[in-house]
Design an enzyme around this catalytic site. Structure first.
Site, PDB file in Angstrom:
ATOM      1  N   ASP A  66       0.702  -1.262  -0.016  1.00 25.90           N
ATOM      2  CA  ASP A  66       0.000  -0.075  -0.016  1.00 25.90           C
ATOM      3  C   ASP A  66       0.997   1.299   0.057  1.00 25.90           C
ATOM      4  OD1 ASP A  66      -2.413   1.536   0.046  1.00 25.90           O
ATOM      5  OD2 ASP A  66      -3.348   0.156   1.467  1.00 25.90           O
ATOM      6  N   ARG A  67       0.237   2.509  -0.051  1.00 28.85           N
ATOM      7  CA  ARG A  67       0.978   3.591  -0.190  1.00 28.85           C
ATOM      8  C   ARG A  67       1.496   3.815   1.310  1.00 28.85           C
ATOM      9  NH1 ARG A  67      -0.062   8.160   2.049  1.00 28.85           N
ATOM     10  NH2 ARG A  67      -2.232   7.442   2.702  1.00 28.85           N
TER      11      ARG A  67
ATOM     12  N   HIS B 248     -21.854   7.429  -8.138  1.00 29.37           N
ATOM     13  CA  HIS B 248     -21.158   6.471  -7.591  1.00 29.37           C
ATOM     14  C   HIS B 248     -21.069   7.271  -6.078  1.00 29.37           C
ATOM     15  CE1 HIS B 248     -19.151   5.004 -11.345  1.00 29.37           C
ATOM     16  NE2 HIS B 248     -18.772   4.122 -10.543  1.00 29.37           N
ATOM     17  N   HIS B 249     -20.344   6.404  -5.013  1.00 28.97           N
ATOM     18  CA  HIS B 249     -20.373   6.800  -3.719  1.00 28.97           C
ATOM     19  C   HIS B 249     -19.483   8.006  -3.455  1.00 28.97           C
ATOM     20  CE1 HIS B 249     -16.085   5.436  -4.046  1.00 28.97           C
ATOM     21  NE2 HIS B 249     -16.330   4.537  -4.934  1.00 28.97           N
TER      22      HIS B 249
ATOM     23  N   LYS C 260     -15.470   8.782  -4.438  1.00 30.46           N
ATOM     24  CA  LYS C 260     -14.866   8.633  -5.794  1.00 30.46           C
ATOM     25  C   LYS C 260     -14.093  10.086  -6.270  1.00 30.46           C
ATOM     26  CE  LYS C 260     -15.455   6.886 -10.295  1.00 30.46           C
ATOM     27  NZ  LYS C 260     -14.022   6.174 -10.274  1.00 30.46           N
TER      28      LYS C 260
ATOM     29  N   THR D  85     -15.956   3.732 -16.189  1.00 27.53           N
ATOM     30  CA  THR D  85     -16.946   2.747 -16.911  1.00 27.53           C
ATOM     31  C   THR D  85     -17.926   3.663 -17.821  1.00 27.53           C
ATOM     32  OG1 THR D  85     -17.204   1.613 -14.967  1.00 27.53           O
ATOM     33  CG2 THR D  85     -19.131   1.360 -16.563  1.00 27.53           C
TER      34      THR D  85
HETATM   35  N1  LIG Z   1     -12.037  -1.065 -13.092  1.00 33.40           N
HETATM   36  C1  LIG Z   1     -12.834  -1.423 -12.088  1.00 33.40           C
HETATM   37  O1  LIG Z   1     -13.475  -2.375 -12.276  1.00 33.40           O
HETATM   38  C2  LIG Z   1     -12.816  -0.765 -10.931  1.00 33.40           C
HETATM   39  C3  LIG Z   1     -12.117   0.290 -10.852  1.00 33.40           C
HETATM   40  N2  LIG Z   1     -12.185   1.036  -9.679  1.00 33.40           N
HETATM   41  C4  LIG Z   1     -11.227   1.932  -9.537  1.00 33.40           C
HETATM   42  O2  LIG Z   1      -9.910   1.528  -8.570  1.00 33.40           O
HETATM   43  C5  LIG Z   1      -9.306   2.679  -7.977  1.00 33.40           C
HETATM   44  C6  LIG Z   1      -9.449   2.488  -6.563  1.00 33.40           C
HETATM   45  O3  LIG Z   1     -10.557   2.565  -6.104  1.00 33.40           O
HETATM   46  P1  LIG Z   1     -10.886   2.393  -4.672  1.00 33.40           P
HETATM   47  O4  LIG Z   1     -10.522   1.078  -4.082  1.00 33.40           O
HETATM   48  O5  LIG Z   1     -12.238   2.312  -4.219  1.00 33.40           O
HETATM   49  O6  LIG Z   1     -10.201   3.232  -3.962  1.00 33.40           O
HETATM   50  P2  LIG Z   1      -9.568   3.405  -2.585  1.00 33.40           P
HETATM   51  O7  LIG Z   1      -8.870   4.865  -2.226  1.00 33.40           O
HETATM   52  O8  LIG Z   1     -10.324   2.772  -1.300  1.00 33.40           O
HETATM   53  O9  LIG Z   1      -8.063   2.530  -2.396  1.00 33.40           O
HETATM   54  C7  LIG Z   1      -7.236   2.796  -3.224  1.00 33.40           C
HETATM   55  C8  LIG Z   1      -5.627   2.422  -2.680  1.00 33.40           C
HETATM   56  O10 LIG Z   1      -4.741   2.639  -3.285  1.00 33.40           O
HETATM   57  C9  LIG Z   1      -3.827   3.106  -2.426  1.00 33.40           C
HETATM   58  N3  LIG Z   1      -2.664   3.818  -3.024  1.00 33.40           N
HETATM   59  C10 LIG Z   1      -2.662   5.033  -3.500  1.00 33.40           C
HETATM   60  N4  LIG Z   1      -1.362   5.394  -3.871  1.00 33.40           N
HETATM   61  C11 LIG Z   1      -0.681   4.396  -4.136  1.00 33.40           C
HETATM   62  C12 LIG Z   1       0.488   4.005  -4.161  1.00 33.40           C
HETATM   63  N5  LIG Z   1       1.430   5.075  -4.779  1.00 33.40           N
HETATM   64  N6  LIG Z   1       1.089   2.814  -3.891  1.00 33.40           N
HETATM   65  C13 LIG Z   1       0.578   1.827  -3.377  1.00 33.40           C
HETATM   66  N7  LIG Z   1      -0.909   2.060  -2.893  1.00 33.40           N
HETATM   67  C14 LIG Z   1      -1.376   3.303  -3.388  1.00 33.40           C
HETATM   68  C15 LIG Z   1      -4.578   3.879  -1.502  1.00 33.40           C
HETATM   69  O11 LIG Z   1      -3.650   4.247  -0.330  1.00 33.40           O
HETATM   70  P3  LIG Z   1      -4.283   5.724   0.568  1.00 33.40           P
HETATM   71  O12 LIG Z   1      -5.798   5.282   0.879  1.00 33.40           O
HETATM   72  O13 LIG Z   1      -3.585   5.752   1.609  1.00 33.40           O
HETATM   73  O14 LIG Z   1      -4.092   6.525  -0.429  1.00 33.40           O
HETATM   74  C16 LIG Z   1      -5.767   2.918  -1.191  1.00 33.40           C
HETATM   75  O15 LIG Z   1      -5.389   1.829  -0.320  1.00 33.40           O
HETATM   76  C17 LIG Z   1     -10.081   3.828  -8.541  1.00 33.40           C
HETATM   77  O16 LIG Z   1      -9.293   4.207  -9.771  1.00 33.40           O
HETATM   78  C18 LIG Z   1     -11.422   3.337  -8.845  1.00 33.40           C
HETATM   79  O17 LIG Z   1     -12.059   4.129 -10.015  1.00 33.40           O
HETATM   80  C19 LIG Z   1     -12.795   0.680  -8.498  1.00 33.40           C
HETATM   81  C20 LIG Z   1     -13.732  -0.331  -8.708  1.00 33.40           C
HETATM   82  C21 LIG Z   1     -13.911  -1.174  -9.943  1.00 33.40           C
HETATM   83  O1  LIG Z   2     -14.569   4.319  -8.101  1.00 35.11           O
HETATM   84  C1  LIG Z   2     -15.278   2.960  -8.172  1.00 35.11           C
HETATM   85  O2  LIG Z   2     -15.837   2.861  -7.045  1.00 35.11           O
HETATM   86  C2  LIG Z   2     -15.491   2.518  -9.130  1.00 35.11           C
HETATM   87  N1  LIG Z   2     -14.814   2.748 -10.379  1.00 35.11           N
HETATM   88  C3  LIG Z   2     -14.804   2.330 -11.656  1.00 35.11           C
HETATM   89  C4  LIG Z   2     -15.234   3.403 -12.640  1.00 35.11           C
HETATM   90  O3  LIG Z   2     -14.601   4.741 -12.622  1.00 35.11           O
HETATM   91  O4  LIG Z   2     -16.162   3.328 -13.415  1.00 35.11           O
HETATM   92  C5  LIG Z   2     -15.619   1.151 -11.786  1.00 35.11           C
HETATM   93  C6  LIG Z   2     -16.879   1.140 -10.805  1.00 35.11           C
HETATM   94  O5  LIG Z   2     -18.028   1.630 -11.381  1.00 35.11           O
HETATM   95  C7  LIG Z   2     -16.586   1.454  -9.522  1.00 35.11           C
END
Ligand SMILES: NC(=O)C1=CN([C@@H]2O[C@H](COP(=O)(O)OP(=O)(O)OC[C@H]3O[C@@H](n4cnc5c(N)ncnc54)[C@H](OP(=O)(O)O)[C@@H]3O)[C@@H](O)[C@H]2O)C=CC1
Ligand SMILES: O=C(O)C1=N[C@H](C(=O)O)C[C@H](O)C1
Length: 276
Positions: free
Chosen positions: A39-40, A161-162, A165, A172
């Site tokens: 993680d970060r 979205h929540h 975001k 999407t």
């Molecule tokens: N393609 C798909 O199907 C989907 C895509 N997404 C995308 O995934 C991404 C993450 O979403 P979500 O899980 O909700 O977001 P979160 O903020 O909950 O999670 C992101 C994680 O990545 C970490 N992070 C940030 N920078 C770094 C780094 N340099 N090195 C390692 N870890 C890092 C964050 O740490 P910290 O919180 O400490 O910054 C956090 O733990 C978004 O871009 C979202 O849109 C989400 C759902 C589905």
């Molecule tokens: O950030 C999210 O949560 C999600 N991100 C993706 C997006 O940007 O479309 C996929 C999903 O909808 C959830």
């Protein structure tokens, strides 16, 4: 119990919403095993047991802030983090010849170019949405856009979205807009309308509009509206559980492990038919 032949996976952003869902899916799906998590630097998850972080039994994989240490001996990495982290990880994956599954959204054109370059050495699957439902919807949207003439039918993409975001429109929404643009054989960058405010004038023919809603805990809802004179078609997908994205990412990793280096989409992984 893991098998010698299991695909060895690492979760990036392990403490995030998707990071925890990915750890759960790796635990639930045969043929893959979690060997690392990071993680970060400074994140609250550093030092935690990855299984416990995801609400499972302890699995002995400790979350680190050192991607290099986490990736040692791994076959692939599941990455739903942030654009800067994803570009850096793609470069590492390229050098090490890893599978890199990218769910991160909000990447700039420069980020996309760097990821394309990294695909010379890495097997990358990148998609704004890893669910089967959205990728099937994209195929339907492409077909509908091809069938319905721009002079008579206006296309708008609505997403919610929540409240946490950080990027808009969602990955999407852009994927669905791109599918519509493919169907119409137009360039989305030239034809998209991302913001409307004030006296905008009438809707320019053939454009694809985007509208963004944010609030509460909504996992992800997308509707493509195709509006004509006297009738509107609505094509909708509603996600209620992040497991749909996580399962898709694990499936993508298993698929990518059998491919040559390159940049692939979930349409490729799922074997869905796109006409472009
Ligand atoms: N393609 C798909 O199907 C989907 C895509 N997404 C995308 O995934 C991404 C993450 O979403 P979500 O899980 O909700 O977001 P979160 O903020 O909950 O999670 C992101 C994680 O990545 C970490 N992070 C940030 N920078 C770094 C780094 N340099 N090195 C390692 N870890 C890092 C964050 O740490 P910290 O919180 O400490 O910054 C956090 O733990 C978004 O871009 C979202 O849109 C989400 C759902 C589905
Ligand atoms: O950030 C999210 O949560 C999600 N991100 C993706 C997006 O940007 O479309 C996929 C999903 O909808 C959830």
């Amino acid at each position: 119990m893991s098998d010698m032949k299991d695909l060895k996976l690492v979760v990036a952003g392990a403490g995030g919403r998707m990071g925890r869902a990915l750890i759960q899916s790796i635990d639930a799906i045969p043929g893959v095993v979690l060997v690392g998590a990071f993680d970060r630097p400074g994140a609250a998850s550093i030092g935690a047991d990855a299984g416990q972080l995801a609400g499972l039994s302890a699995n002995g994989v400790i979350v680190t802030d050192d991607p290099g240490a986490a990736l040692g001996g791994a076959d692939g990495v599941l990455d739903f983090t942030a654009p800067e982290a994803t570009v850096a990880l793609a470069r590492r994956a390229s050098t090490a010849g890893l599978v890199h599954i990218i769910g991160t959204t909000g990447c700039s054109d420069e980020d996309e170019a760097a990821i394309r370059d990294a695909a010379a050495g890495a097997r990358i699957v990148k998609s704004g949405n890893m669910s089967l439902g959205v990728n099937l919807l994209a195929v339907l949207v492409e077909d509908a856009a091809r069938a319905l003439e721009a002079a008579d039918w206006d296309i708008e993409v609505l997403e919610m979205h929540h409240r946490h975001k950080v990027d808009a429109p969602s990955g999407t929404a852009l994927l669905l807009g791109q599918a519509a643009a493919h169907g119409r054989a137009i360039d989305l960058a030239e034809k998209s309308v991302r913001v409307r405010d004030g006296h905008t004038g009438a809707r320019p023919e053939g454009t694809i509009g985007f509208a963004t809603l944010r609030g509460g805990s909504v996992v992800g809802e997308h509707t493509v509206l195709i509006a004509g004179e006297g009738e509107t078609i609505e094509l909708t997908h509603k996600a209620t559980d992040r497991a749909i994205f996580a399962r898709g990412a694990v499936k993508a990793a298993l698929w990518a492990s059998r491919q040559q280096p390159g940049l692939y989409s979930m349409i490729d992984v799922l074997g869905l038919k796109s006409h472009n």
